[in-house]
Scaffold this motif. Structure first.
Motif, PDB file in Angstrom:
ATOM      1  N   TRP A 150      -5.595   4.783   7.875  1.00 11.91           N
ATOM      2  CA  TRP A 150      -5.307   5.311   8.559  1.00 11.91           C
ATOM      3  C   TRP A 150      -4.964   7.372   7.980  1.00 11.91           C
ATOM      4  CZ3 TRP A 150      -7.494   9.001  11.605  1.00 11.91           C
ATOM      5  CH2 TRP A 150      -6.985   9.753  12.419  1.00 11.91           C
ATOM      6  N   GLY A 151      -3.086   6.553   7.682  1.00 11.23           N
ATOM      7  CA  GLY A 151      -2.300   7.960   6.653  1.00 11.23           C
ATOM      8  C   GLY A 151      -2.625   8.525   5.774  1.00 11.23           C
ATOM      9  N   ASN A 152      -2.785   8.252   4.795  1.00 10.27           N
ATOM     10  CA  ASN A 152      -4.161   8.574   3.915  1.00 10.27           C
ATOM     11  C   ASN A 152      -4.769   8.618   3.925  1.00 10.27           C
ATOM     12  OD1 ASN A 152      -4.634   8.109   0.692  1.00 10.27           O
ATOM     13  ND2 ASN A 152      -2.661   8.909   0.352  1.00 10.27           N
ATOM     14  N   GLN A 153      -6.148   8.827   4.558  1.00  5.66           N
ATOM     15  CA  GLN A 153      -7.387   8.468   4.417  1.00  5.66           C
ATOM     16  C   GLN A 153      -8.387   8.976   5.334  1.00  5.66           C
ATOM     17  OE1 GLN A 153      -9.885   8.103   1.234  1.00  5.66           O
ATOM     18  NE2 GLN A 153      -7.473   8.212   0.133  1.00  5.66           N
ATOM     19  N   ARG A 154      -6.750   8.715   6.515  1.00  5.02           N
ATOM     20  CA  ARG A 154      -7.793   9.505   8.116  1.00  5.02           C
ATOM     21  C   ARG A 154      -9.438   8.675   8.390  1.00  5.02           C
ATOM     22  NH1 ARG A 154      -3.965  11.603   8.744  1.00  5.02           N
ATOM     23  NH2 ARG A 154      -3.073  13.097   9.048  1.00  5.02           N
ATOM     24  N   ILE A 155      -9.023   7.273   8.169  1.00  6.29           N
ATOM     25  CA  ILE A 155     -10.003   6.419   8.575  1.00  6.29           C
ATOM     26  C   ILE A 155      -9.919   5.801   9.650  1.00  6.29           C
ATOM     27  CG2 ILE A 155     -11.738   4.272   7.824  1.00  6.29           C
ATOM     28  CD1 ILE A 155     -11.079   4.939   5.165  1.00  6.29           C
ATOM     29  N   PHE A 156     -10.080   5.482  10.739  1.00  5.74           N
ATOM     30  CA  PHE A 156      -9.853   4.425  12.426  1.00  5.74           C
ATOM     31  C   PHE A 156      -9.534   3.462  11.228  1.00  5.74           C
ATOM     32  CE2 PHE A 156     -10.831   8.667  13.970  1.00  5.74           C
ATOM     33  CZ  PHE A 156     -10.325   8.301  14.966  1.00  5.74           C
ATOM     34  N   SER A 157      -8.417   2.975  12.055  1.00  7.91           N
ATOM     35  CA  SER A 157      -8.175   1.506  11.246  1.00  7.91           C
ATOM     36  C   SER A 157      -7.601   0.581  12.291  1.00  7.91           C
ATOM     37  CB  SER A 157      -7.393   1.780  10.417  1.00  7.91           C
ATOM     38  OG  SER A 157      -7.510   2.848   9.055  1.00  7.91           O
ATOM     39  N   PHE A 158      -8.028  -0.817  12.103  1.00  9.77           N
ATOM     40  CA  PHE A 158      -7.450  -1.329  13.112  1.00  9.77           C
ATOM     41  C   PHE A 158      -7.323  -2.535  12.344  1.00  9.77           C
ATOM     42  CE2 PHE A 158     -10.191   1.331  15.560  1.00  9.77           C
ATOM     43  CZ  PHE A 158      -9.249   1.852  16.425  1.00  9.77           C
ATOM     44  N   THR A 159      -6.375  -3.606  13.373  1.00 10.47           N
ATOM     45  CA  THR A 159      -6.278  -5.065  12.672  1.00 10.47           C
ATOM     46  C   THR A 159      -6.521  -5.956  13.663  1.00 10.47           C
ATOM     47  OG1 THR A 159      -4.555  -4.917  10.852  1.00 10.47           O
ATOM     48  CG2 THR A 159      -4.442  -6.673  12.194  1.00 10.47           C
ATOM     49  N   PHE A 160      -7.279  -7.012  13.216  1.00  8.57           N
ATOM     50  CA  PHE A 160      -7.459  -8.406  14.372  1.00  8.57           C
ATOM     51  C   PHE A 160      -6.879  -9.448  14.037  1.00  8.57           C
ATOM     52  CE2 PHE A 160     -11.430  -7.472  16.324  1.00  8.57           C
ATOM     53  CZ  PHE A 160     -11.820  -6.604  16.530  1.00  8.57           C
ATOM     54  N   GLU A 161      -6.023  -9.710  15.070  1.00  9.20           N
ATOM     55  CA  GLU A 161      -5.286 -10.963  14.946  1.00  9.20           C
ATOM     56  C   GLU A 161      -5.558 -12.521  15.319  1.00  9.20           C
ATOM     57  OE1 GLU A 161      -2.268 -12.470  13.527  1.00  9.20           O
ATOM     58  OE2 GLU A 161      -1.046 -10.062  12.221  1.00  9.20           O
ATOM     59  N   PHE A 199       0.481  -1.267   0.080  1.00  6.83           N
ATOM     60  CA  PHE A 199      -0.168   0.331   0.329  1.00  6.83           C
ATOM     61  C   PHE A 199       1.167   1.441   0.193  1.00  6.83           C
ATOM     62  CE2 PHE A 199      -2.957  -3.302   0.942  1.00  6.83           C
ATOM     63  CZ  PHE A 199      -4.376  -2.929   0.287  1.00  6.83           C
ATOM     64  N   GLY A 200       0.122   2.654  -0.573  1.00  4.77           N
ATOM     65  CA  GLY A 200       0.940   3.575  -0.988  1.00  4.77           C
ATOM     66  C   GLY A 200       1.769   4.415   0.449  1.00  4.77           C
ATOM     67  N   TYR A 201       1.151   4.532   1.589  1.00  7.66           N
ATOM     68  CA  TYR A 201       1.593   5.216   2.835  1.00  7.66           C
ATOM     69  C   TYR A 201       2.735   4.531   2.851  1.00  7.66           C
ATOM     70  CZ  TYR A 201       1.387   8.264   6.486  1.00  7.66           C
ATOM     71  OH  TYR A 201       1.729   9.876   7.884  1.00  7.66           O
ATOM     72  N   ARG A 202       4.083   5.731   3.324  1.00  8.93           N
ATOM     73  CA  ARG A 202       5.569   4.991   3.710  1.00  8.93           C
ATOM     74  C   ARG A 202       5.903   3.704   2.901  1.00  8.93           C
ATOM     75  NH1 ARG A 202       8.135   9.330   5.592  1.00  8.93           N
ATOM     76  NH2 ARG A 202       9.239   7.980   6.731  1.00  8.93           N
ATOM     77  N   ASP A 260       4.186   7.090  19.419  1.00  9.22           N
ATOM     78  CA  ASP A 260       2.533   7.216  19.434  1.00  9.22           C
ATOM     79  C   ASP A 260       2.256   7.755  18.595  1.00  9.22           C
ATOM     80  OD1 ASP A 260       2.789   4.283  20.666  1.00  9.22           O
ATOM     81  OD2 ASP A 260       2.979   5.937  22.840  1.00  9.22           O
ATOM     82  N   THR A 261       2.271   9.033  18.349  1.00  9.45           N
ATOM     83  CA  THR A 261       2.403  10.560  17.309  1.00  9.45           C
ATOM     84  C   THR A 261       2.915  10.647  17.017  1.00  9.45           C
ATOM     85  OG1 THR A 261       2.693  11.740  19.493  1.00  9.45           O
ATOM     86  CG2 THR A 261       0.672  11.193  19.724  1.00  9.45           C
ATOM     87  N   VAL A 262       2.464  11.023  15.396  1.00 14.49           N
ATOM     88  CA  VAL A 262       3.434  12.199  14.848  1.00 14.49           C
ATOM     89  C   VAL A 262       2.784  12.982  13.423  1.00 14.49           C
ATOM     90  CG1 VAL A 262       4.034  10.925  11.904  1.00 14.49           C
ATOM     91  CG2 VAL A 262       4.139   9.528  13.943  1.00 14.49           C
ATOM     92  N   ALA A 263       3.176  14.038  13.332  1.00 12.53           N
ATOM     93  CA  ALA A 263       3.019  15.790  13.624  1.00 12.53           C
ATOM     94  C   ALA A 263       2.199  15.799  12.096  1.00 12.53           C
ATOM     95  CB  ALA A 263       4.465  16.781  13.227  1.00 12.53           C
ATOM     96  N   GLY A 264       1.269  15.918  12.313  1.00 17.41           N
ATOM     97  CA  GLY A 264       0.432  16.379  11.195  1.00 17.41           C
ATOM     98  C   GLY A 264      -0.541  14.516  10.714  1.00 17.41           C
ATOM     99  N   ALA A 265      -0.090  13.234  11.095  1.00 11.55           N
ATOM    100  CA  ALA A 265      -0.074  12.359  11.024  1.00 11.55           C
ATOM    101  C   ALA A 265      -1.143  11.535  12.105  1.00 11.55           C
ATOM    102  CB  ALA A 265       1.000  11.631   9.916  1.00 11.55           C
ATOM    103  N   MET A 266      -0.991  11.970  13.068  1.00 12.70           N
ATOM    104  CA  MET A 266      -1.925  11.334  14.182  1.00 12.70           C
ATOM    105  C   MET A 266      -1.051  11.613  15.572  1.00 12.70           C
ATOM    106  SD  MET A 266      -2.782   7.921  15.448  1.00 12.70           S
ATOM    107  CE  MET A 266      -2.386   7.196  14.381  1.00 12.70           C
ATOM    108  N   SER A 267      -2.326  12.622  15.649  1.00  8.65           N
ATOM    109  CA  SER A 267      -2.523  13.694  16.715  1.00  8.65           C
ATOM    110  C   SER A 267      -2.471  13.007  18.212  1.00  8.65           C
ATOM    111  CB  SER A 267      -3.526  14.550  17.148  1.00  8.65           C
ATOM    112  OG  SER A 267      -4.834  13.751  16.739  1.00  8.65           O
ATOM    113  N   SER A 268      -2.157  13.903  20.000  1.00  7.82           N
ATOM    114  CA  SER A 268      -2.110  12.888  20.861  1.00  7.82           C
ATOM    115  C   SER A 268      -4.248  12.663  21.037  1.00  7.82           C
ATOM    116  CB  SER A 268      -2.043  13.829  21.762  1.00  7.82           C
ATOM    117  OG  SER A 268      -2.949  15.151  21.775  1.00  7.82           O
ATOM    118  N   ASP A 269      -4.946  12.916  20.335  1.00 10.47           N
ATOM    119  CA  ASP A 269      -5.889  12.741  20.719  1.00 10.47           C
ATOM    120  C   ASP A 269      -6.819  11.551  20.096  1.00 10.47           C
ATOM    121  OD1 ASP A 269      -6.678  14.834  22.684  1.00 10.47           O
ATOM    122  OD2 ASP A 269      -8.326  15.416  21.365  1.00 10.47           O
TER     123      ASP A 269
END
Length: 418
Positions: free
Chosen positions: A360-371, A242-245, A313-322
Motif C-alpha cells: 500500500w505505502g509504496n505501490q498504492r495497492i489496496f492491501s489486506f492480511t488474513f490470519e 520490505f522497504g516501506y518504513r 488511521d490516516t497518514v498525510a500523503g500515505a493514507m487519506s480518509s477515503d
C-alpha cells in the motif's frame, strides 16, 4: 505523546528505543522457544513486547503467546510482564497422516502442474524467482486468455511467507481449485475469471517451508523465517524485510537469532526481493495493474489492513480518509463472511517492514492480511477443509473489488470513472 511515553517506558525497562532487545547482547547460540506472557492487554503493551524482537504468535485477553530467544524473554520480564516456562512443542502428527495432508513443496508444485494440465485455457504457471537455497518461487495466473496480458484489474494473493503457517498454503491452493473447478459452471466465478487477472503464490518461503516440514515427528520445527545465514544465526523474517518504513518503529529486530530479524537492509532476503520485483513488474505504462493484494497468515482469525508501523488511521500523503475508509469497510465486510475480527494492523501491535505496509505505502495497492484459524500453526489434518472453507466467500468478494475498491464506500464515480 504516545510515542514519547512508550520510549520512556522502554528506557526505564532497559530496552533500547532503536534496538530490539534488552541491555545484554544475545549469544550466537541463542535459540527460540515458545512462551505465554501474562499481562499485556492493549496494543501499546503488546507493541512493547514486539519491540523486544519476540514474535507474537497469538493474542488473547490479557495475554499473548510468543516465540522468543532468552535475551528477549529477559527484556519482556523487565517490562513487568509474567513469562511462563517454555510451552510444550506441538503434538506430533502421525507420519502417514502428515504425508497425505499438508502439501510439501514438491506436492504443491505437482498440484499446480496438475491444474495447468486440466485447465490450460485459464491457468498458467510462472516462476517469479529463486529462494536463497535456489528453489523456484512459483505461482499460478488465472484468467481467460491467460497467455495474454490484458487490460484487466489484477490481484495478487501470497501465502506461507512464514514457514510454520502451514494452513496458509492450503488456503491458496484451495482458492486455485475454487476458481478453476468453478469456471464455466458457476457464473459468479466465471465472471471473475473473465474480467480479472488473478495471481496466486502458495509458498513464497519455500526454503523455510521445506525445513519446517523436515523433522522426525512431522509436527514441524516452529520455523518462521527463511534459511539465509546471518551474522549470528539463520534466517530473516520476510514479513519485516520490505522497504516501506523498514526498521522504523520498533516493530522488528536487528538481532539475527530473533524471530523478527529484519535483515541487513530492506529486501536483503532474496525471497522478499522476488515478491517486490514481481509487484513492480506489474507496473505497465507507468500504472500499477495490481489493485488488490492479500498476504495469508495464521492463526489469529483476523482481517487486517495497513498501516502496521503507526497507530494513526490516516497518514498525510500515505493514507487519506477515503483510503482508510475503503480498507476498513472492505475488511469488515470480509470478516463478516469468515467470522474473523477486522482491525487495522497496528491495533494488534506495531510492526514495520511488512508486506501490506509496502504494497500500500509504496505501490498504492489496496492491501489486506488474513490470519486464518485452526488454533495453532499445525492444526490437525482433519481441520484443513473446515478452516479453508471459512474464507472462500471472503476471497471471492475481495477479488470482486479489484475493479474499483472505492465501490465499498460508494465513491466509484469519483475515483474509478473511465
Amino acid at each position: 505523546m504516545l510515542a514519547i511515553l512508550s520510549a520512556f517506558v522502554l528506557a526505564v525497562a532497559g530496552v533500547s528505543v532503536t534496538g530490539s532487545a534488552g541491555a545484554s547482547a544475545p549469544g550466537p547460540g541463542e535459540t527460540s522457544q515458545r512462551y505465554l506472557v501474562t499481562g499485556p492487554a492493549t496494543a501499546q503493551q503488546r507493541s512493547l513486547i514486539a519491540r523486544t524482537g519476540a514474535a507474537i504468535d497469538a493474542v488473547r485477553a490479557g495475554e499473548v503467546e510468543v516465540t522468543a530467544i532468552p535475551s528477549e524473554v529477559a527484556a519482556i520480564r523487565r517490562l513487568g510482564f509474567r513469562v511462563s516456562a517454555p510451552l510444550p512443542a506441538p503434538a506430533p502428527v502421525p507420519t502417514a497422516q502428515a504425508a497425505t495432508s499438508y502439501h510439501t513443496y514438491a506436492e504443491m508444485q505437482a498440484e499446480l502442474n496438475s491444474v495447468v494440465a486440466a485447465y490450460p485455457q485459464i491457468a498458467q504457471k510462472f516462476v517469479a524467482g529463486k529462494s536463497y537455497q535456489g528453489r523456484d518461487i512459483v505461482g499460478l495466473k488465472i484468467s481467460d486468455n491467460v497467455a495474454t496480458d490484458e487490460n484487466e484489474p489484477e490481484v495478487l494473493y501470497i501465502a506461507n511467507i512464514h514457514a510454520r503457517e502451514r494452513l496458509t498454503a492450503e488456503q491458496a491452493l484451495d482458492y486455485i481449485g475454487q476458481l478453476t473447478q468453478g469456471y464455466g459452471s458457476n457464473s459468479r466465478i466465471t465472471d471473475l475469471v473473465n474480467s480479472r487477472e488473478i495471481y496466486v503464490m502458495p509458498m513464497v518461503n519455500p526454503d523455510g517451508q521445506v525445513y519446517d516440514m523436515t523433522s522426525d515427528t512431522q509436527a514441524g520445527r516452529n520455523w518462521r523465517k527463511n534459511r539465509q545465514p546471518n551474522s549470528t544465526s539463520t534466517g530473516t523474517d520476510l514479513n519485516r524485510n520490505f522497504g516501506y518504513r523498514w526498521g522504523c518503529c520498533g516493530g522488528s529486530s536487528g538481532t539475527g537469532s530473533s524471530e523478527t530479524y529484519r535483515g541487513t537492509a530492506a529486501e536483503s532476503a532474496p525471497e522478499t526481493k522476488v515478491i517486490a520485483n514481481f509487484v513492480r513488474s506489474r507496473v505497465v505504462g507507468g500504472k500499477q495493474q495490481l489493485k488488490i493484494f492479500l498476504d495469508i497468515h495464521s492463526e489469529a482469525e483476523l482481517v487486517l489492513w495497513p498501516f502496521g508501523y503507526t497507530y494513526s488511521d490516516t497518514v498525510a500523503g500515505a493514507m487519506s480518509s477515503d483510503e482508510e475508509a475503503t480498507h476498513r469497510t472492505i475488511g469488515r465486510e470480509l470478516a463478516g463472511t469468515n467470522g474473523f475480527t477486522p482491525e487495522q494492523s497496528s491495533d494488534l501491535y506495531i510492526t514495520d517492514g511488512t508486506t501490506d505496509d509496502w504494497t500500500w505505502g509504496n505501490q498504492r495497492i489496496f492491501s489486506f492480511t488474513f490470519e486464518l484459524g485452526g488454533g495453532s500453526f499445525y492444526p490437525p489434518p482433519s481441520a484443513i477443509d473446515t478452516q479453508v472453507a471459512r474464507s472462500r466467500e471472503a476471497l471471492l468478494r475481495l477479488t470482486a473489488y479489484a475493479d474499483c475498491p472505492y465501490r465499498a464506500i460508494g465513491k466509484q464515480s469519483q475515483y474509478c470513472a473511465a
